[in-house]
Design an enzyme around this catalytic site. Sequence first.
Site, short mmCIF file in Angstrom:
data_model
loop_
_atom_site.label_atom_id
_atom_site.label_comp_id
_atom_site.label_asym_id
_atom_site.label_seq_id
_atom_site.Cartn_x
_atom_site.Cartn_y
_atom_site.Cartn_z
N LYS A 55 69.02 64.46 20.17
CA LYS A 55 68.20 65.34 19.61
C LYS A 55 69.24 66.06 18.64
O LYS A 55 68.89 66.26 17.36
CB LYS A 55 67.48 66.36 20.50
N GLN A 99 65.26 71.90 27.73
CA GLN A 99 65.19 70.43 28.20
C GLN A 99 64.59 70.51 29.76
O GLN A 99 65.11 71.19 30.54
CB GLN A 99 66.54 69.60 27.93
N ASP A 122 58.69 72.33 20.99
CA ASP A 122 58.23 71.41 21.99
C ASP A 122 56.46 71.75 21.89
O ASP A 122 55.64 70.63 22.71
CB ASP A 122 58.69 71.52 23.24
#
Length: 287
Positions: A55, A99, A122
């Site tokens: 990412k 994460q 997200d």
Amino acid sequence: MSAQIIDGKMIAGRVRIGVAKEVEAFAAQFGGAVPGLATILVGDDPASAVYVNGKQKACCEVGMQAFNFPLPTDAPRAAVVELVERLNADAEVSGILLQLPLPAHLDGAELTGMVDARKDVDGLTPVSAGLLALGREGLRPCTPSGVMTLLEVAGATLEGAEAVVIGRSNLFGKPMAQLLLGANATVTICHSRTRDLAAVCRRADVLIAAVGRARMVKGDWVKPGATVIDVGMNRDESGLVGDVDFAAVSEVAAAITPVPGGVGPMTVAFLLRNTLQAARMQRGEAG
Ligand code: NAP
């Protein structure tokens, strides 16, 4: 029939090129400022480290800033809370990604919920989920957003279509169903207690599998001419395989995503798109 293969890798590449151009335009408009993504990685899970590195690299490739904040496996809850709050207040940080999964002593849902909804790239906070359910502007989860683009590029008609989603996770199944509903599909969500799953799947003009069981969707579960999206990522003796029996289903479907090279690449591409959208929203522009 031999299905059209929906090339997610190629489509994701196009999304990334589009984001890179928009980042340049953003910098020109805002005196050289570029969107920035902050990742928080707690612990040393090797798979999570690989995802976070990917990412970060993808951000740099489109001209965005990438900041990583590693915390030790035994980081106390208070340390994660303090970091999330600091990043929420940092004007250089447009998007924050915690994460998952977190070490067992930390509650991923609770801590994710502390991310400012305007930086929730997200799309997993209760506020983002609520905005999606209400059909209001907000940041949408990356994988379902990527699937919507795959369906669009594949030319699938959603308005009035029967769409079946197998899987009801907060991460994928539920937001996927909301996005399909927003596109005027008639949506059915299936899960482990669904009776006669194969019969429900056979109704689908658009069938989306997100279960985590290798090759579960068989050729005779699919309506001839359907569009089939395989979100599953399972490892077996032959490597990475999806939730769909690709060989059998591609003889029946009109279009199908492969695994790998289908949905997977879209997730990171939409993380970049969301970071750009977040940066715009923070500067008072519509995403
Ligand atoms: P999850 O949270 O484990 O959810 C799985 C869903 O499948 C649950 O709703 C479960 O039902 C349902 N299910 C399990 N067994 C079933 C069965 N026999 N029949 C019907 N439904 C069944 O998983 P997830 O996070 O949504 O992920 C699903 C898959 O997609 C995984 O392989 C994951 O790796 C992959 N994925 C890929 C990406 C990507 O970027 N490519 C992103 C996200 C997820 P219950 O709710 O009743 O338990």
